[in-house]
Write a protein that holds these residues in place. Sequence first.
Motif, PDB file in Angstrom:
ATOM      1  N   VAL A 143       5.451  -6.877   7.631  1.00 57.20           N
ATOM      2  CA  VAL A 143       4.831  -5.864   8.680  1.00 57.20           C
ATOM      3  C   VAL A 143       5.202  -6.533   9.923  1.00 57.20           C
ATOM      4  CG1 VAL A 143       2.567  -5.528   9.505  1.00 57.20           C
ATOM      5  CG2 VAL A 143       2.821  -5.213   7.262  1.00 57.20           C
ATOM      6  N   LYS A 144       5.218  -7.564  10.212  1.00 61.59           N
ATOM      7  CA  LYS A 144       5.739  -8.320  11.466  1.00 61.59           C
ATOM      8  C   LYS A 144       7.209  -7.874  11.715  1.00 61.59           C
ATOM      9  CE  LYS A 144       3.199 -12.295  12.387  1.00 61.59           C
ATOM     10  NZ  LYS A 144       3.145 -13.824  11.999  1.00 61.59           N
ATOM     11  N   GLN A 145       7.816  -7.744  10.809  1.00 60.89           N
ATOM     12  CA  GLN A 145       9.284  -7.635  10.910  1.00 60.89           C
ATOM     13  C   GLN A 145       9.713  -5.956  11.206  1.00 60.89           C
ATOM     14  OE1 GLN A 145      10.952 -10.833   7.314  1.00 60.89           O
ATOM     15  NE2 GLN A 145      11.196  -8.825   7.228  1.00 60.89           N
ATOM     16  N   GLY A 146       8.606  -5.311  10.782  1.00 57.08           N
ATOM     17  CA  GLY A 146       8.729  -3.941  10.465  1.00 57.08           C
ATOM     18  C   GLY A 146       9.694  -3.158   9.648  1.00 57.08           C
ATOM     19  N   ALA A 147       9.765  -3.897   8.644  1.00 56.84           N
ATOM     20  CA  ALA A 147      10.854  -3.718   7.520  1.00 56.84           C
ATOM     21  C   ALA A 147      10.495  -4.454   6.223  1.00 56.84           C
ATOM     22  CB  ALA A 147      12.388  -3.809   7.852  1.00 56.84           C
ATOM     23  N   GLY A 148      10.830  -3.964   5.277  1.00 52.60           N
ATOM     24  CA  GLY A 148      10.644  -4.635   3.736  1.00 52.60           C
ATOM     25  C   GLY A 148      10.698  -3.748   2.736  1.00 52.60           C
ATOM     26  N   SER A 149      11.188  -4.226   1.635  1.00 53.08           N
ATOM     27  CA  SER A 149      11.020  -3.369   0.376  1.00 53.08           C
ATOM     28  C   SER A 149      10.486  -4.420  -0.688  1.00 53.08           C
ATOM     29  CB  SER A 149      12.443  -3.142  -0.330  1.00 53.08           C
ATOM     30  OG  SER A 149      12.365  -2.591  -1.526  1.00 53.08           O
ATOM     31  N   ILE A 150       9.378  -4.078  -1.362  1.00 58.19           N
ATOM     32  CA  ILE A 150       8.583  -4.666  -2.257  1.00 58.19           C
ATOM     33  C   ILE A 150       8.828  -4.013  -3.772  1.00 58.19           C
ATOM     34  CG2 ILE A 150       6.407  -5.497  -3.285  1.00 58.19           C
ATOM     35  CD1 ILE A 150       5.258  -5.748  -0.432  1.00 58.19           C
ATOM     36  N   VAL A 191       7.321  -0.682   5.687  1.00 62.38           N
ATOM     37  CA  VAL A 191       7.387  -1.462   4.408  1.00 62.38           C
ATOM     38  C   VAL A 191       7.382  -0.885   3.302  1.00 62.38           C
ATOM     39  CG1 VAL A 191       6.653  -3.521   3.233  1.00 62.38           C
ATOM     40  CG2 VAL A 191       6.589  -3.592   5.526  1.00 62.38           C
ATOM     41  N   ARG A 192       8.400  -0.452   2.380  1.00 65.48           N
ATOM     42  CA  ARG A 192       8.270   0.191   1.193  1.00 65.48           C
ATOM     43  C   ARG A 192       7.923  -0.598  -0.036  1.00 65.48           C
ATOM     44  NH1 ARG A 192      12.850   1.623  -0.602  1.00 65.48           N
ATOM     45  NH2 ARG A 192      14.184   0.272   0.234  1.00 65.48           N
ATOM     46  N   VAL A 193       7.153   0.043  -0.910  1.00 64.91           N
ATOM     47  CA  VAL A 193       6.665  -0.482  -2.024  1.00 64.91           C
ATOM     48  C   VAL A 193       6.645   0.550  -3.370  1.00 64.91           C
ATOM     49  CG1 VAL A 193       4.647  -1.615  -3.142  1.00 64.91           C
ATOM     50  CG2 VAL A 193       4.818  -1.462  -0.474  1.00 64.91           C
ATOM     51  N   ASN A 194       7.591   0.159  -4.239  1.00 67.10           N
ATOM     52  CA  ASN A 194       7.855   0.897  -5.358  1.00 67.10           C
ATOM     53  C   ASN A 194       7.837   0.124  -6.601  1.00 67.10           C
ATOM     54  OD1 ASN A 194       9.186   3.425  -4.102  1.00 67.10           O
ATOM     55  ND2 ASN A 194       9.967   1.881  -3.007  1.00 67.10           N
ATOM     56  N   ALA A 195       7.693   0.786  -7.819  1.00 65.32           N
ATOM     57  CA  ALA A 195       7.502   0.106  -9.214  1.00 65.32           C
ATOM     58  C   ALA A 195       8.657   0.342  -9.895  1.00 65.32           C
ATOM     59  CB  ALA A 195       6.202   0.488  -9.785  1.00 65.32           C
ATOM     60  N   ILE A 196       8.905  -0.409 -10.740  1.00 64.21           N
ATOM     61  CA  ILE A 196       9.984   0.141 -12.070  1.00 64.21           C
ATOM     62  C   ILE A 196       9.153  -0.225 -13.434  1.00 64.21           C
ATOM     63  CG2 ILE A 196      11.963  -0.458 -13.183  1.00 64.21           C
ATOM     64  CD1 ILE A 196      13.262  -1.558 -10.704  1.00 64.21           C
ATOM     65  N   CYS A 197       9.440   0.691 -14.079  1.00 60.04           N
ATOM     66  CA  CYS A 197       8.691   0.655 -15.278  1.00 60.04           C
ATOM     67  C   CYS A 197       9.979   0.588 -16.595  1.00 60.04           C
ATOM     68  CB  CYS A 197       7.743   1.982 -15.883  1.00 60.04           C
ATOM     69  SG  CYS A 197       6.606   1.896 -14.592  1.00 60.04           S
ATOM     70  N   PRO A 198      10.280  -0.660 -17.027  1.00 63.52           N
ATOM     71  CA  PRO A 198      11.088  -0.709 -18.088  1.00 63.52           C
ATOM     72  C   PRO A 198      10.684  -0.368 -19.335  1.00 63.52           C
ATOM     73  CG  PRO A 198      11.085  -2.712 -16.741  1.00 63.52           C
ATOM     74  CD  PRO A 198       9.812  -1.779 -16.436  1.00 63.52           C
TER      75      PRO A 198
END
Length: 274
Positions: A143-150, A191-198
């Motif tokens: 959040v401090k960076q203003g960027a990220g992918s979770i 900051v983006r947050v996504n999930a993968i379902c294998p």
Amino acid sequence: MKLSGKVAVVTGAARGLGRAIALEFAKNGADLVLIDISKNIDEVPYALGSSSQLAYTAQLCRELDATVLVCETDLRDMGQIESAIEQTMARFGKIDILLNNAGIAAPSGKIAHDVSQEHWQVMIDINLNSVWRMTKAVGKYMVKQGAGSIINIASTAGLVGYRHFSGYCAAKHGVIGLTKAVALDYAPLKVRVNAICPGSVRDSQEVEGMMLSEIARVLKVSVSEHEDTFLQAQPMNELVEPQDIADAAVWLASDDCKRMTGSVITVDGGFSIK
Ligand SMILES: NC(=O)c1ccc[n+]([C@@H]2O[C@H](COP(=O)([O-])OP(=O)(O)OC[C@H]3O[C@@H](n4cnc5c(N)ncnc54)[C@H](O)[C@@H]3O)[C@@H](O)[C@H]2O)c1
């Protein structure tokens, strides 16, 4: 080289999907923080990743020119997580990607009312609470960076039920809920947050993954019987490979999908279509 200059934290990196993802991140130019408990847990009825497996993942990533920090961290312990993330920030000064992959498949294999509180708790604590703990520890920096992918590795067990896997299914459904809620929290903060379902992933010598065999053992069926059951339920009639999950993770981590958040992507040969 989709991840050049990026720093990625990968949990459960000693083997299996975590190793496959770490290697693909390294091939794409990322530097890596590899986290694993690297020891067994009494309640889990199979061996977890070891120190030597974690060191081997690190060696393979370094051979691909990645700078690597290794942390033997039990994700059930917030203090250990905070220490790993402090070391990460001291070494790299930023975290671009958080890949929450660590998880357990068992204790499972019992009808719901026979699951002990102890077994329920360890399942939820690792498969759900640890994802939240990692998000808490890393999210504030992103959040401090203003960027990220979770990116959270859930499962088709986060979309449908599996008989005798109530704890695992509850935890993985929880991971999907957490993914969507945190995606909303962080959307205005970039900051983006996504999930993968294998779906069921083929055991692979190369990454020392063995979850399919362990689940077969829990269900007291042979590995080939277990594979056949899955193949019959999969429209594509092929088990998923670790590389399929690694490829999806690189894409979600990269700027190719920079306006994608809150998504739940299935990589399951069509298992969950119907
Ligand atoms: N393999 C599959 O078929 C499959 C299918 C769907 C979802 N998944 C999910 O993918 C993820 C990886 O599965 P895998 O098959 O590679 O399993 P795996 O057992 O090979 O690897 C999991 C890693 O997580 C680590 N870990 C477990 N508890 C930990 C803790 N408390 N702290 C730190 N590290 C810990 C283990 O030591 C191990 O190295 C899991 O979340 C699993 O639920 C796997």
